[in-house]
Design an enzyme around this catalytic site. Structure first.
Site, mmCIF file in Angstrom:
data_model
loop_
_atom_site.group_PDB
_atom_site.id
_atom_site.type_symbol
_atom_site.label_atom_id
_atom_site.label_comp_id
_atom_site.label_asym_id
_atom_site.label_seq_id
_atom_site.Cartn_x
_atom_site.Cartn_y
_atom_site.Cartn_z
ATOM 1 N N LYS A 225 0.809 -1.214 0.000
ATOM 2 C CA LYS A 225 0.000 0.000 0.000
ATOM 3 C C LYS A 225 0.848 1.274 0.000
ATOM 4 O O LYS A 225 2.045 1.273 0.240
ATOM 5 C CB LYS A 225 -0.997 -0.038 1.162
ATOM 6 N N ARG A 265 -3.120 -10.108 5.073
ATOM 7 C CA ARG A 265 -3.516 -10.281 3.674
ATOM 8 C C ARG A 265 -2.419 -9.702 2.786
ATOM 9 O O ARG A 265 -2.110 -8.512 2.868
ATOM 10 C CB ARG A 265 -4.847 -9.561 3.431
#
Length: 287
Positions: A225, A265
């Protein structure tokens, strides 16, 4: 005493003796991380099986990009992308999660073999989602969410991000339980990168213990991210591309495992699978 204890279990899913690893299969042409690489059903199923071979405990299949600024895919296209991949992986014995904000996709995916619904909106995007999950009797990931991708950056306004995310997640969990989903089937996710700036994401990672106070197993989804890109780039420099953030992702996975996360994840599984196993070994040595 080690903080690794007490990560919780999720009714309806296997129990792991450490932080679990959720591998990501994006069946999309426009994911921020690996858009288009697994768009074909056969390639997506093969990739999911490769993730399991690399150490993934479960595989999360999604057919709609939720990157900042992404526009929504229509329902029929999402079904076309997701259901065959879920069916193919489930038929190989893989523990499959479906990443969707649509009740219809969740229902069809569960019929095809998915055993977990991972809704980044926590049931807010589709009023039919909570009743569908409750009727299916499957576990449900409730993520912190303030709005769709097109406008979520404008919603990243907080006085105290940790306190506000915890409070908003608590309210959402209560609403989901009131809608019929059993508490023991709920997982919470702080929604790193969703209506968050880099400083917000870092604060949440630094205070995962506050999120665990919600009393539900915690999923941490930091993989590749933007905040990791900002950290790696340093002040005033261009962040590295998403696929060059996997070592940083594994570092967050180790932190999350140490702080008692139920699962992480990730797109690149091997390094994170190693990280959570080392965290578990350290836990064992400390006990």
């Amino acid at each position: 005493m080690s903080t690794l204890r007490g990560r919780g279990t999720v009714q309806g899913l296997p129990e792991w003796d450490r932080c679990a690893v959720m591998g990501v299969v994006n069946v999309t042409p426009d994911s921020f991380s690996d858009g288009g690489r697994w768009f074909d059903t056969t390639a997506a199923v093969k990739h999911g099986l490769e993730l399991v071979a690399q150490g993934a405990d479960l595989v999360d299949v999604g057919g709609e990009s939720t990157r900042p600024g992404a526009t929504r895919v229509d329902e029929e296209e999402e079904l076309r992308r997701v259901v065959p991949v879920v069916r193919g992986l489930a038929s190989e014995g893989v523990v499959v999660s479906v990443d969707t904000m649509r009740a219809s996709v969740a229902r069809r995916a569960v019929e095809a073999g998915a055993v977990l619904v991972n809704d980044v909106s926590g049931g807010l995007a589709d009023p039919g989602m909570v009743p569908a999950v409750a009727a299916a009797g499957v576990p449900f990931v409730v993520m912190h969410w303030r709005g769709f991708s097109e406008r979520m950056n404008s919603l990243a306004v907080y006085d105290d991000v940790v306190a506000e995310v915890v409070a908003e997640l608590r309210a959402r969990v209560e609403a989901v339980v009131a809608g019929g989903v059993a508490p023991e089937r709920i997982v919470v996710d702080p929604g790193l990168g969703f209506a968050k700036q880099a400083e917000h994401d870092l604060a949440l990672v630094a205070h995962l213990d506050a999120l665990r106070s919600l009393g539900r197993p915690l999923l941490v989804a930091a993989s590749r991210k933007r905040f990791l890109g900002r950290v790696l780039a340093g002040e005033g420099h261009t962040p590295p591309p998403a696929r060059e953030r996997d070592a940083a992702t594994a570092a967050v996975s180790a932190i999350a495992a140490h702080e008692g996360a139920w699962a992480v994840r990730v797109h690149a599984v091997r390094a994170t699978a190693d990280a959570v196993r080392v965290a578990r070994a350290v836990e064992g040595a400390a006990s």
